[in-house]
Design a protein around this motif. Structure first.
Motif, short mmCIF file in Angstrom:
data_model
loop_
_atom_site.label_atom_id
_atom_site.label_comp_id
_atom_site.label_asym_id
_atom_site.label_seq_id
_atom_site.Cartn_x
_atom_site.Cartn_y
_atom_site.Cartn_z
N LYS A 1 -0.62 -6.12 -7.03
CA LYS A 1 0.52 -5.97 -6.36
C LYS A 1 0.78 -4.72 -5.42
O LYS A 1 1.41 -4.71 -4.52
N LEU A 2 0.40 -3.38 -6.23
CA LEU A 2 0.55 -2.24 -5.59
C LEU A 2 -1.15 -1.54 -5.52
O LEU A 2 -1.60 -1.60 -6.51
N VAL B 1 0.76 -1.14 -0.21
CA VAL B 1 0.00 0.21 0.08
C VAL B 1 0.83 1.26 -0.06
O VAL B 1 1.76 1.35 0.94
N VAL B 2 0.75 2.05 -1.07
CA VAL B 2 1.65 3.37 -1.32
C VAL B 2 0.84 4.70 -0.84
O VAL B 2 -0.39 4.65 -1.32
N VAL B 3 1.32 5.27 -0.04
CA VAL B 3 0.49 6.53 0.40
C VAL B 3 1.39 7.72 -0.19
O VAL B 3 2.36 8.08 -0.30
N SER B 4 0.47 8.24 -1.10
CA SER B 4 0.74 9.35 -1.99
C SER B 4 -0.12 10.52 -1.85
O SER B 4 -1.22 10.36 -1.82
N GLY C 1 3.46 -4.19 -17.20
CA GLY C 1 2.92 -5.68 -16.87
C GLY C 1 2.82 -5.81 -15.42
O GLY C 1 2.71 -7.01 -15.16
N VAL C 2 2.86 -4.94 -14.62
CA VAL C 2 2.68 -4.92 -13.07
C VAL C 2 1.04 -4.56 -12.79
O VAL C 2 0.61 -3.49 -13.22
N ALA C 3 0.60 -5.53 -11.82
CA ALA C 3 -0.79 -5.03 -11.61
C ALA C 3 -0.84 -4.21 -10.52
O ALA C 3 -0.48 -4.55 -9.36
N ALA C 4 -1.29 -2.93 -10.74
CA ALA C 4 -1.26 -1.77 -9.89
C ALA C 4 -2.46 -0.95 -10.07
O ALA C 4 -3.23 -1.15 -11.24
#
Length: 730
Positions: free
Chosen positions: A112-113, A64-67, A84-87
């Motif tokens: 993933k993110l 979990v990215v806090v932005s 190709g990354v599941a975000a």
């Protein structure tokens, strides 16, 4: 990690397309994967995002990215999905149905993110929702926002302290580009980090060139710079909102695609202008400091400060938006001593005495930076507690073109004596400008009110203009002979060293004030390549990006395109070695770019790419460029052979032979080009170069609608260079 764990370096290449880590990235990734709390301080462009994105790809679970900004979240997610990354992200821009679908996929472990804002994170029930998902860590981006000592404090970030209480077992990685020691300590304390691994990279950005130019007529100076680099994107920072709008409007009238950005605009207008800049539809954004955080545009080639910044932390961060891709970036500050008064008006509005004192001290450090003859880079690094190795950075105006020094002994004695006499007569000190007025013999009301026209130092400085005396006074402050008391309205006072100087009458050398912009001599980090091919690849990139609804750099960075235009990859295997080409982009884009490269090679052949980077603003011709290869071609040409004949005889392309002749012309060799360019055509081509600058032959070719081949264009361009024309307008 055990032997069966994924290899970070292999995944770095497979997913992100990079063969190696940037400084400290490998160590940060290692400790993050080991489950440690991590604080990473990396400069803008240093690769902060990858420090949590790569572990997220390697780990089985959700990061979990806090932005802080919606635009930043979307930009990051677009780039990850392209690789190709599941975000995904969750914020207020989503329709309820779209948000609900993402919640279902998150619950099923489909990502993933996840990017969220602090407001979303602490919305009712959201932490409880997170507890039901398989979260492996939290990443706090722009972590300096959590500290009230930071330059961009955001109160909503303070709530992040709750994460450790709600998820005590989960590690945290906090990332920022600008934080003093005090701010770093505050971040660790606020996030309740447990024995964190702290990584602080160098603040040095060697690919950036720092310059300060005397601001005479700002608009013509800016327009000249933009016309000299017609294909480059950049940011112009202004102090006032109205200035951003006026400047953008004037630039549009002069044919420069520009747009304003400031906090007073409607949100939709701001978003539209920002998006146009990211998509290369607007190449110049004129903005207040409201613009910048979360702008992940890697190919910003220049940052201009139209006005004096209020502190060095902000200035460093704003200039850091240039050259994020590692290619050259230019940072120009237009400086007028009068700009100090603009900032002083803002400082005077502060009601807290301590805040005013801090703001004044910060402003004086900026003035020191702007006027000092010392290395710009060394000053910036010293501000963050770092020492520049060596005494010449080779990438700022003061190191490339040192300003003249002069015997300032008499001037210093006059100035210091005036400070002493004023204090002796009146019993109090005065500001720097008042001292200048006394030295110049001003009959102002204030001078007469204090009786300072009766001083022995009154009018003894008429040999210097007021602006020169002010610069001398500020340099004496920098040298420690004077001090300005920020707590007492910046009154100027003698220091012990100043008193000793007056007694000893030791000689002193001072630096001449800047009078004109320094000539750019160096482009650190440039990748020499076939510029015509690079421009073609940029056009292809823009078309592919528009089809996908993403900014061009999401497809490929300028670094990737320049490597393609340098190495001419011929197949998918060679294409895969280009920086930034991961497995997903290899599948999706290889054929389109390979075909564009093949087409260019069929039409123009391959260039012999120099090992050293080209310099857009040309240095004087150097005889050392006359290599054996060039002189060999020149001998054939003077013997009467045609370019086509020389190419056949030497088994080279005609484009290469034209390049040899162009080098010879630049070096001052007499070369008759009339058989390839008649007088009328030559005049037409010269006019086009004078309009568009010498940097891009491709732009001139397009402006002339292809009426002249690249070979003749190179010859005329070389002739202009040999005649000493720099490519600058006016």
């Amino acid at each position: 990690m055990d032997g069966t764990a994924p290899n970070p370096l292999a995944t770095l290449k497979q997913i992100f397309g990079f063969d190696s880590f940037r400084p400290l990235q490998a160590e940060i990734v290692r400790d993050t994967l080991a489950g440690r709390d991590v604080l990473a301080l990396l400069p803008t462009g240093g690769g902060k995002s990858l420090c949590y994105q790569l572990p997220a790809v390697l780990d089985d679970g959700l990061t979990v990215v806090v932005s802080p900004l919606i635009a930043l979240m979307k930009d990051q997610v677009d780039a990850l999905q392209a690789a190709g990354v599941a975000a995904t992200f969750l914020n207020s821009s989503l329709e309820p149905a779209a948000a609900a679908q993402r919640f279902r996929e998150l619950g099923a472990g489909g990502f993933k993110l996840l990017y969220v804002s602090p407001e979303r994170l602490f919305a009712p029930g959201f932490l409880e929702q997170l507890a039901r998902w398989r979260i492996v860590r939290f990443a706090i981006d722009e972590a300096h926002c959590i500290s009230e000592w930071g330059h961009d404090f955001r109160p909503e970030y303070r709530k992040l302290a709750e994460l450790r209480r709600s998820f005590p077992q989960l590690p945290v990685i906090a990332l920022t580009a600008t934080a003093t020691e005090r701010v770093r300590e505050d971040i660790c304390r606020q996030l309740a980090m447990r024995d964190p691994a702290v990584f602080v990279a160098s603040f040095n950005r060697p690919n950036l060139t720092y310059r300060v130019a005397a601001k005479a007529k700002a608009y013509p100076q800016i327009l000249q710079l933009l016309r000299a680099r017609p294909d480059d994107s950049g940011i112009i920072y202004c102090l006032a909102r109205k200035t951003t709008e006026d400047l953008a409007a004037r630039l549009r009238l002069d044919g420069v695609a520009a747009a304003p950005y400031h906090a007073g605009m409607e949100g939709a207008d701001r978003a539209r202008n920002q998006d146009a800049f990211l998509r290369d539809e607007v190449r110049v954004i004129c903005a207040t400091i409201a613009f910048g955080m979360g702008i992940n545009k890697p190919n910003v080639r220049f940052v201009i400060h139209h006005d004096l910044p209020k502190n060095l932390e902000g200035y460093y961060q704003e200039t850091g938006r240039a050259g994020r891709d590692g290619l050259p970036g230019d940072c120009l500050l237009l400086f007028s001593p009068g700009d100090r008064m603009k900032q002083m008006r803002f400082i005077d509005e502060k009601t807290d005495a301590r805040e005013r004192e801090i703001a004044l001290a910060q402003l004086e450090r900026v003035l020191h930076y702007a006027e000092s003859g010392e290395c710009r880079r060394a000053q910036l690094l010293a501000h963050f507690g770092e020492t520049l190795p060596g005494d010449n950075c080779g990438g700022c105006d003061n190191c490339l073109s040192p300003r003249e020094q002069f015997d300032g002994t008499l001037a210093a004695q006059k100035f210091l004596s005036c400070v002493y006499r004023i204090r002796e007569k009146s019993g109090f000190g005065v500001g720097l400008q008042h001292i200048v007025e006394v030295l110049c013999g001003s009959a102002s009301e204030k001078v007469k009110r204090f009786g300072h026209e009766t001083l022995s130092t009154y009018g003894i400085g008429r040999e210097h203009a007021r602006a020169e005396w002010a610069a001398i006074g500020r340099e004496l402050v920098r040298l420690g002979l004077l001090q300005q008391n920020a707590a007492a309205f910046n009154v100027v006072e003698l220091t012990a060293a100043g008193v000793e100087f007056l007694k000893s009458r030791q000689p002193i050398r001072l630096t001449r004030p800047m009078t004109a912009p320094a000539v750019e001599q160096r482009r650190a980090g440039e990748i020499a390549c076939d510029e015509e091919l690079f421009n073609r690849l940029r056009g292809l990139r823009k078309r592919l990006a528009d089809e996908r609804g993403v900014p061009p750099y999401i497809v490929f960075s300028d670094v990737s395109l320049r490597e393609m235009a340098r190495h001419y990859p011929e197949d998918r295997t060679a294409f895969a070695t280009i920086s930034g080409v991961g497995s997903q982009k290899l599948r999706e884009f290889a054929e389109a770019f390979l075909e564009e490269i093949r087409s260019h090679v069929r039409e123009h052949g391959k260039q012999e790419i120099a090992s050293e980077p080209p310099v857009p603003v040309m240095d004087p011709p150097l005889r050392s460029k006359l290599t054996d290869t060039v002189t060999g071609t020149l001998s054939h040409f003077r013997a009467g052979q045609s370019v086509a004949g020389i190419a056949r005889a030497r088994q080279m392309t005609e484009s290469t032979i034209f390049g040899h002749l162009a080098v010879a012309i630049e070096c001052g060799e007499a070369v008759d080009i009339s058989q390839y360019v008649d007088a009328v055509s030559q005049a037409e081509i010269e006019a086009a170069f004078r309009q568009h600058g010498l940097v891009s032959t491709g732009r001139v070719h397009a402006a002339l609608h292809g009426r002249h081949d690249y070979g003749p264009l190179k010859l005329v361009r070389a002739k202009l260079i040999a005649q000493g024309w720099t490519g600058r307008q006016g």
